[in-house]
Design a protein around this motif. Structure first.
Motif, PDB file in Angstrom:
ATOM      1  N   ASP A  95     -18.038 -14.877 -13.934  1.00 23.45           N
ATOM      2  CA  ASP A  95     -16.906 -15.589 -13.339  1.00 23.45           C
ATOM      3  C   ASP A  95     -15.822 -14.609 -12.907  1.00 23.45           C
ATOM      4  N   LEU A  96     -15.491 -13.694 -13.790  1.00 20.32           N
ATOM      5  CA  LEU A  96     -14.426 -12.735 -13.497  1.00 20.32           C
ATOM      6  C   LEU A  96     -14.822 -11.784 -12.380  1.00 20.32           C
ATOM      7  N   ALA A  97     -16.099 -11.385 -12.364  1.00 13.99           N
ATOM      8  CA  ALA A  97     -16.579 -10.464 -11.331  1.00 13.99           C
ATOM      9  C   ALA A  97     -16.601 -11.114  -9.958  1.00 13.99           C
ATOM     10  N   SER A  98     -16.590 -12.458  -9.916  1.00 14.35           N
ATOM     11  CA  SER A  98     -16.650 -13.158  -8.639  1.00 14.35           C
ATOM     12  C   SER A  98     -15.302 -13.205  -7.924  1.00 14.35           C
ATOM     13  N   LEU A  99     -14.218 -12.830  -8.618  1.00 15.16           N
ATOM     14  CA  LEU A  99     -12.902 -12.847  -7.981  1.00 15.16           C
ATOM     15  C   LEU A  99     -12.872 -11.851  -6.818  1.00 15.16           C
ATOM     16  N   PRO A 100     -12.359 -12.250  -5.653  1.00 13.09           N
ATOM     17  CA  PRO A 100     -12.320 -11.342  -4.494  1.00 13.09           C
ATOM     18  C   PRO A 100     -11.595 -10.037  -4.782  1.00 13.09           C
ATOM     19  N   ALA A 101     -10.488 -10.102  -5.535  1.00 15.52           N
ATOM     20  CA  ALA A 101      -9.720  -8.886  -5.827  1.00 15.52           C
ATOM     21  C   ALA A 101     -10.523  -7.916  -6.674  1.00 15.52           C
ATOM     22  N   GLU A 102     -11.326  -8.438  -7.584  1.00 11.28           N
ATOM     23  CA  GLU A 102     -12.124  -7.580  -8.463  1.00 11.28           C
ATOM     24  C   GLU A 102     -13.211  -6.863  -7.681  1.00 11.28           C
ATOM     25  N   ARG A 103     -13.703  -7.484  -6.614  1.00 11.18           N
ATOM     26  CA  ARG A 103     -14.764  -6.881  -5.813  1.00 11.18           C
ATOM     27  C   ARG A 103     -14.231  -5.818  -4.861  1.00 11.18           C
ATOM     28  N   SER A 104     -12.925  -5.805  -4.641  1.00  8.95           N
ATOM     29  CA  SER A 104     -12.327  -4.864  -3.704  1.00  8.95           C
ATOM     30  C   SER A 104     -12.274  -3.458  -4.284  1.00  8.95           C
ATOM     31  N   HIS A 105     -12.623  -2.486  -3.475  1.00 11.28           N
ATOM     32  CA  HIS A 105     -12.541  -1.087  -3.880  1.00 11.28           C
ATOM     33  C   HIS A 105     -11.668  -0.309  -2.889  1.00 11.28           C
ATOM     34  N   GLU A 106     -10.608  -0.969  -2.446  1.00 15.51           N
ATOM     35  CA  GLU A 106      -9.685  -0.340  -1.511  1.00 15.51           C
ATOM     36  C   GLU A 106      -8.326  -0.134  -2.146  1.00 15.51           C
ATOM     37  N   ILE A 107      -7.745   1.027  -1.887  1.00 16.73           N
ATOM     38  CA  ILE A 107      -6.354   1.297  -2.234  1.00 16.73           C
ATOM     39  C   ILE A 107      -5.594   1.089  -0.930  1.00 16.73           C
ATOM     40  N   ASP A 108      -5.011  -0.082  -0.789  1.00 13.92           N
ATOM     41  CA  ASP A 108      -4.437  -0.496   0.488  1.00 13.92           C
ATOM     42  C   ASP A 108      -2.966  -0.093   0.581  1.00 13.92           C
ATOM     43  N   VAL A 109      -2.652   0.781   1.535  1.00 16.86           N
ATOM     44  CA  VAL A 109      -1.270   1.215   1.728  1.00 16.86           C
ATOM     45  C   VAL A 109      -0.492   0.096   2.410  1.00 16.86           C
ATOM     46  N   VAL A 110       0.570  -0.358   1.749  1.00 19.34           N
ATOM     47  CA  VAL A 110       1.390  -1.459   2.266  1.00 19.34           C
ATOM     48  C   VAL A 110       2.583  -0.932   3.053  1.00 19.34           C
ATOM     49  N   GLU A 111       3.245   0.108   2.505  1.00 22.41           N
ATOM     50  CA  GLU A 111       4.406   0.685   3.186  1.00 22.41           C
ATOM     51  C   GLU A 111       4.699   2.068   2.622  1.00 22.41           C
ATOM     52  N   PHE A 112       5.525   2.806   3.348  1.00 21.43           N
ATOM     53  CA  PHE A 112       5.963   4.128   2.913  1.00 21.43           C
ATOM     54  C   PHE A 112       7.468   4.060   2.650  1.00 21.43           C
ATOM     55  N   VAL A 113       7.888   4.432   1.443  1.00 24.78           N
ATOM     56  CA  VAL A 113       9.295   4.280   1.058  1.00 24.78           C
ATOM     57  C   VAL A 113       9.866   5.615   0.578  1.00 24.78           C
ATOM     58  N   PRO A 114      11.189   5.786   0.611  1.00 21.24           N
ATOM     59  CA  PRO A 114      11.801   6.984   0.026  1.00 21.24           C
ATOM     60  C   PRO A 114      11.474   7.051  -1.466  1.00 21.24           C
ATOM     61  N   ALA A 115      11.117   8.238  -1.938  1.00 23.87           N
ATOM     62  CA  ALA A 115      10.691   8.403  -3.333  1.00 23.87           C
ATOM     63  C   ALA A 115      11.754   7.969  -4.326  1.00 23.87           C
ATOM     64  N   ASP A 116      13.041   8.156  -3.977  1.00 22.52           N
ATOM     65  CA  ASP A 116      14.105   7.831  -4.931  1.00 22.52           C
ATOM     66  C   ASP A 116      14.341   6.332  -5.084  1.00 22.52           C
ATOM     67  N   GLN A 117      13.630   5.510  -4.316  1.00 20.88           N
ATOM     68  CA  GLN A 117      13.776   4.058  -4.446  1.00 20.88           C
ATOM     69  C   GLN A 117      12.886   3.472  -5.534  1.00 20.88           C
ATOM     70  N   ILE A 118      12.020   4.289  -6.100  1.00 28.59           N
ATOM     71  CA  ILE A 118      11.113   3.796  -7.141  1.00 28.59           C
ATOM     72  C   ILE A 118      11.762   3.969  -8.510  1.00 28.59           C
ATOM     73  N   ASP A 119      12.024   2.868  -9.172  1.00 26.18           N
ATOM     74  CA  ASP A 119      12.656   2.868 -10.491  1.00 26.18           C
ATOM     75  C   ASP A 119      11.674   3.429 -11.518  1.00 26.18           C
TER      76      ASP A 119
END
Length: 277
Positions: free
Chosen positions: A77-101
Motif C-alpha cells: 500500500d505504501l509503495a503504491s503512493l506516487p510520491a514514494e515511486r518518484s526518484h526525482e529531486i525536483d528544483v522548485v526555485e533558487f533563493v538567497p542562501a541567507d533566507q534559509i532559517d
C-alpha cells in the motif's frame, strides 16, 4: 560510503542522475541494556496483544487508528503512493542562501553524479556558486515527501533536508513580553566579552567531552573492574569564582579572565623556546 538512494536532479529540462550518501555519522559509544543483578542482556519482543505470539518483522504492517477502527497499511500500500515511486529531486526555485532559517535544517546528504552526468552536475554547482543561490527542492525518501536545500560544499552538491513549515514551533514565551532595561555600560561590557571570544569557527577544535569521558570510564572499568575509583579517574575542576549574582560583575570578571588567558599565551610560547635552547 554506500549509496542509500539513486535518483536525478531535475531543473528545467536538465536531468542529472545522482547517488545519495549520508554526509554524517555518529561517534557515540554503542551501549545496550543489561539486568543489574546478573548482567544479562535485555531483549525486547514484538508480541501481538491478541494471539500473544512473538511476531517476526516480515509479518508486521503499519496501521492508523482513526479512533473508531484500525486501518492497516501494508508495504505494498505504501509503495503504491506516487510520491514514494518518484526518484526525482525536483528544483522548485533558487533563493538567497541567507533566507534559509537554520532552525529548519535537518539531515545532510552528499550527491555524487553518474559519470555521464558530470558536465550538467558541474554546471549546476558552478551556477549556484556564481549566483550565490541555494536551490529549494522536493523529493521522496524513506516513505516521506521532503523539502530540501541544494547547496555547494567544496566541489560537492549537498542536499539538506528542511523542516516543513508546520514542523517548526512558534516560540511563545510570556516572560519575553515583560520590559527589561539593559544599560549602556552592560552592553559595552558584553561587547568586550564578545570581542575577546571572537574567532573563526573551526569544528576540529571542539571535542565531545561526554563521549571521551565515557570511553575513559569503560577502559578504567575494564582494567579495574567494579573497584574503580571514579573520583580519581575524573578529577573535577573546582569553581574558583564562586557564585556571582550581579550581571555587571559577572561580565567584568569574564572579560578579565579572557584578558588573562590571552596574556598567558605568549609566555607559554617563550617558555617552550627557552626550554628547547
Amino acid at each position: 560510503m554506500r549509496a542509500i538512494w539513486k535518483g536525478a536532479i531535475s531543473f528545467g529540462l536538465v536531468n542529472v542522475p545522482v547517488k545519495l550518501y549520508s554526509a554524517t555519522q555518529s561517534h557515540d559509544v554503542s551501549l545496550h541494556q543489561v539486568h543489574d543483578e546478573d548482567g544479562g542482556r535485555i531483549r525486547y519482543e514484538r508480541r501481538c496483544e491478541i494471539c500473544k505470539e512473538i511476531v517476526a518483522y516480515k509479518n508486521i504492517d503499519k496501521a492508523y487508528d482513526s479512533g473508531e477502527k484500525t486501518i492497516v497499511l501494508t508495504d505494498e500500500d505504501l509503495a503504491s503512493l506516487p510520491a514514494e515511486r518518484s526518484h526525482e529531486i525536483d528544483v522548485v526555485e533558487f533563493v538567497p542562501a541567507d533566507q534559509i532559517d537554520v532552525l529548519r535544517l535537518g539531515s545532510p546528504y552528499f550527491l555524487e553524479p553518474e559519470e555521464k552526468a558530470l558536465k550538467p552536475y558541474t554546471l549546476l554547482r558552478q551556477a549556484l556558486e556564481d549566483t550565490e543561490r541555494t536551490a529549494i527542492v522536493t523529493f521522496a525518501l524513506r516513505n516521506r515527501t521532503r523539502l530540501g536545500a541544494l547547496r555547494v560544499r567544496d566541489d560537492v552538491l549537498v542536499l539538506q533536508v528542511l523542516l516543513w513549515d508546520d514542523e517548526v514551533r512558534a516560540a511563545d514565551f510570556p516572560v519575553l513580553e515583560k520590559k527589561t532595561k539593559v544599560t549602556e555600560k552592560e552592553l559595552a561590557m558584553a561587547g568586550q566579552l564578545i570581542e575577546s571570544l571572537a574567532g573563526d569557527f573551526d569544528a576540529a577544535a571542539f571535542t565531545d567531552d561526554y563521549q571521551e569521558q565515557l570511553r575513559t570510564l569503560i577502559e578504567a572499568k575494564e582494567k579495574a573492574g567494579e573497584g574503580i575509583d571514579t573520583e580519581s579517574t575524573f578529577a573535577e575542576k573546582e569553581d574558583e569564582g564562586g557564585e556571582v549574582v550581579d550581571l555587571m560583575e559577572a561580565l567584568r570578571r569574564s572579560v578579565e579572565a579572557r584578558k588573562g588567558e590571552s596574556s598567558d599565551k605568549p609566555r607559554k610560547k617563550a617558555a617552550k623556546k627557552k626550554s628547547s635552547a
